[in-house]
Design an enzyme around this catalytic site. Structure first.
Site, PDB file in Angstrom:
ATOM      1  N   LYS A 179       8.589  30.475  30.417  1.00  0.00           N
ATOM      2  CA  LYS A 179       7.285  30.142  29.810  1.00  0.00           C
ATOM      3  C   LYS A 179       7.518  29.730  28.364  1.00  0.00           C
ATOM      4  O   LYS A 179       8.085  30.492  27.560  1.00  0.00           O
ATOM      5  CB  LYS A 179       6.397  31.386  29.895  1.00  0.00           C
TER       6      LYS A 179
HETATM    7  C1  E4P Z   1      -1.202  33.713  30.891  1.00  0.00           C
HETATM    8  O1  E4P Z   1      -0.241  33.052  31.115  1.00  0.00           O
HETATM    9  C2  E4P Z   1      -1.790  33.875  29.544  1.00  0.00           C
HETATM   10  O2  E4P Z   1      -0.846  34.370  28.658  1.00  0.00           O
HETATM   11  C3  E4P Z   1      -2.992  34.753  29.630  1.00  0.00           C
HETATM   12  O3  E4P Z   1      -3.787  34.368  30.735  1.00  0.00           O
HETATM   13  C4  E4P Z   1      -3.808  34.817  28.384  1.00  0.00           C
HETATM   14  O4  E4P Z   1      -4.986  35.550  28.649  1.00  0.00           O
HETATM   15  P1  E4P Z   1      -5.920  36.170  27.512  1.00  0.00           P
HETATM   16  O5  E4P Z   1      -6.633  35.045  26.823  1.00  0.00           O
HETATM   17  O6  E4P Z   1      -6.849  37.069  28.250  1.00  0.00           O
HETATM   18  O7  E4P Z   1      -5.004  36.902  26.566  1.00  0.00           O
END
Ligand code: E4P
Length: 216
Positions: free
Chosen positions: A87
């Site tokens: 990622k």
């Molecule tokens: C996933 O890959 C993201 O990091 C995550 O969905 C972020 O979510 P949030 O906005 O609830 O922190």
């Protein structure tokens, strides 16, 4: 549409996987910190643990922000398990690194996508997944679902192969709206996924069936 769970909590990952509908997991540094995972070796071991629970793509986020560090970190993460997806944040060196990972057969998830332009760049670099953060867009007074629809149209018109991974899901309706807007994947905490189960008429109907079954 694939379902990923957005957590580093092993119990919640097990619970979602046991439902039989889970296709993968996403994590981020905030989610790891929330579980009290500290230090590089503990983080790597936690990713291994998740890979043992779930058969599917597991996103593991790099912390570096320059090309060389992203590549070195990504190689270590990718070597942990064949299902690891590296990622990478939507920054200039991140885009360069995604292209490098793509050319070297390593799957990527381009995170922190907040515009169609960013989604186009990530797709051009060959990202396996692009992650628009719909909840955070909604929180800031814009329409996260409109971005999913826009990226979906652009990818279809242009024939981009990247999968739209709708992230930052806040509720069950977000998941339904993502399915309608053309997301290939949603990643969600456990509660919105379980929220899809709920309807009061189901509860009332079941109670009546069980009551009537006593008369059979
Ligand atoms: C996933 O890959 C993201 O990091 C995550 O969905 C972020 O979510 P949030 O906005 O609830 O922190």
């Amino acid at each position: 549409m694939k379902f990923f769970i957005d957590t580093a909590n092993l119990d919640q990952i097990r619970e979602a996987y046991a439902l039989g509908i889970l296709d993968g997991v996403t994590t981020n540094p905030s989610l790891m910190a929330k579980e009290g995972i500290k230090g590089n070796e503990a983080v790597l071991q936690h990713y291994r643990n998740i890979c043992e629970i779930v058969e599917g793509d597991i996103s593991a986020e790099v912390l570096g922000t320059d090309f060389n560090t992203i590549i070195e970190e990504g190689k270590v993460l990718a070597a942990l398990h064949p299902n690891i997806v590296v990622k990478v944040p939507m920054i200039k060196d991140g885009v360069k690194a995604i292209k490098w990972f793509t050319d070297n057969g390593i799957k990527t998830n381009c995170t922190l996508i907040f515009s169609a332009g960013q989604a186009i760049l990530a797709a051009k670099a060959g990202a396996t997944y692009v992650s628009p953060f719909i909840g955070r867009i909604d929180d800031s007074g814009w329409d996260g679902m409109q971005l999913i629809s826009q990226i979906s149209s652009i990818y279809a018109i242009q024939g981009f192969k990247s999968q739209i991974l709708a992230a930052s899901i806040r509720n069950a309706n977000h998941i339904i709206d993502c399915a309608e807007a053309g997301a290939h994947v949603i990643t969600s905490p456990l509660d919105p996924i379980l929220g899809l189960l709920k309807h009061p008429l189901t509860d009332i109907g079941l109670a009546k069936f069980l009551e009537d079954a006593k008369k059979m």
